[in-house]
Design a protein around this motif. Structure first.
Motif, PDB file in Angstrom:
ATOM      1  N   ALA A  75       0.828  -1.198   0.000  1.00  0.00           N
ATOM      2  CA  ALA A  75       0.000   0.000   0.000  1.00  0.00           C
ATOM      3  C   ALA A  75       0.870   1.258   0.000  1.00  0.00           C
ATOM      4  N   THR A  76       0.425   2.286  -0.706  1.00  0.00           N
ATOM      5  CA  THR A  76       1.131   3.567  -0.717  1.00  0.00           C
ATOM      6  C   THR A  76       0.967   4.204   0.659  1.00  0.00           C
TER       7      THR A  76
ATOM      8  N   GLY B 230       5.806   3.215   1.094  1.00  0.00           N
ATOM      9  CA  GLY B 230       5.027   2.022   0.777  1.00  0.00           C
ATOM     10  C   GLY B 230       5.149   1.680  -0.692  1.00  0.00           C
ATOM     11  N   GLY B 231       4.134   1.031  -1.204  1.00  0.00           N
ATOM     12  CA  GLY B 231       4.125   0.587  -2.595  1.00  0.00           C
ATOM     13  C   GLY B 231       3.833   1.711  -3.573  1.00  0.00           C
ATOM     14  N   PRO B 232       4.108   1.495  -4.855  1.00  0.00           N
ATOM     15  CA  PRO B 232       3.902   2.527  -5.876  1.00  0.00           C
ATOM     16  C   PRO B 232       2.417   2.722  -6.197  1.00  0.00           C
ATOM     17  N   SER B 233       2.122   3.831  -6.838  1.00  0.00           N
ATOM     18  CA  SER B 233       0.755   4.111  -7.251  1.00  0.00           C
ATOM     19  C   SER B 233       0.768   5.020  -8.467  1.00  0.00           C
TER      20      SER B 233
ATOM     21  N   GLU C 150      -4.570   5.967  -3.721  1.00  0.00           N
ATOM     22  CA  GLU C 150      -4.404   4.511  -3.628  1.00  0.00           C
ATOM     23  C   GLU C 150      -4.731   3.997  -2.215  1.00  0.00           C
ATOM     24  N   ASN C 151      -4.441   4.802  -1.183  1.00  0.00           N
ATOM     25  CA  ASN C 151      -4.581   4.358   0.206  1.00  0.00           C
ATOM     26  C   ASN C 151      -4.981   5.552   1.074  1.00  0.00           C
ATOM     27  N   ILE C 152      -6.168   6.090   0.838  1.00  0.00           N
ATOM     28  CA  ILE C 152      -6.607   7.327   1.476  1.00  0.00           C
ATOM     29  C   ILE C 152      -6.635   7.219   3.000  1.00  0.00           C
TER      30      ILE C 152
END
Length: 189
Positions: free
Chosen positions: A26-27, A52-55, A162-164
């Motif tokens: 997750a971003t 975190g992860g890309p978005s 992506e991960n609000i």
């Protein structure tokens, strides 16, 4: 005793993974640097990093609080600069006054579709990690307008689409009339 020590190690490892993005897809945004106060007429800047992860969904910057809702704190535009799509880029967006469902107003700029590069990777040397992190950081700046006698607290939030809920970076800062007010807040960082 051994079980409790293992439990502590697992908790520490989990926190390291969460904070530094080693195992998260997750971003997750965090502030690398952030101005001490928003001072009337002076540029305010902050730098965001993804741990975190890309978005590819982008992000949103919001400034909220009573001073914004009452129209005491304004700003016309915000500039994002960073290495985007392999080249140094600057993107300017309007900081729009948006009314929320509860009737309060916030300043908001949407950077939809912006690529947010991945956070830390597991197998990197310190030099590779430092170089990549410096390239991937996103710098934002805007000039606040605030001309009230007393200082006001405002919330600065940057959230990835992506991960609000879990990936947002949020910090309280003060809006001030003049640069003399800044000294009050330097020790509170």
């Amino acid at each position: 005793m051994k079980a409790s020590i293992n439990s502590v190690f697992k908790k520490v490892a989990s926190e390291v993974d969460r904070r530094y993005g080693v195992s998260s897809d997750a971003t997750f945004l965090t502030f690398c640097s952030l101005g001490a106060a928003m001072i009337n007429g002076l540029p305010f800047s902050f730098v965001i990093d993804n741990i975190g992860g890309p978005s590819d969904k982008g992000l949103c910057v919001a400034v909220s609080g009573d001073a914004v809702s009452e129209g005491k704190l304004t700003a016309s535009e915000i500039e994002l600069s960073g290495l985007i799509g392999g080249k140094q880029t600057a993107i300017k967006k309007k900081l729009s006054l948006v009314e929320k469902k509860d009737g309060k107003k916030i300043l908001q700029a949407k950077f939809s579709g912006l690529h947010i590069a991945s956070g830390l990777k597991v197998k990197e040397t310190d030099e590779e990690r430092f170089s990549r992190k410096m390239k991937n950081q996103l710098k934002f700046s805007f000039t606040p307008k605030y001309d009230c006698e007393s200082d006001a607290e405002v919330m600065l939030t940057v959230y990835p689409y992506e991960n609000i809920l879990n990936g947002a970076a949020s910090k309280w800062r003060y809006a001030c009339r003049d640069e003399g007010s800044l000294e009050k807040y330097l020790g509170k960082l």
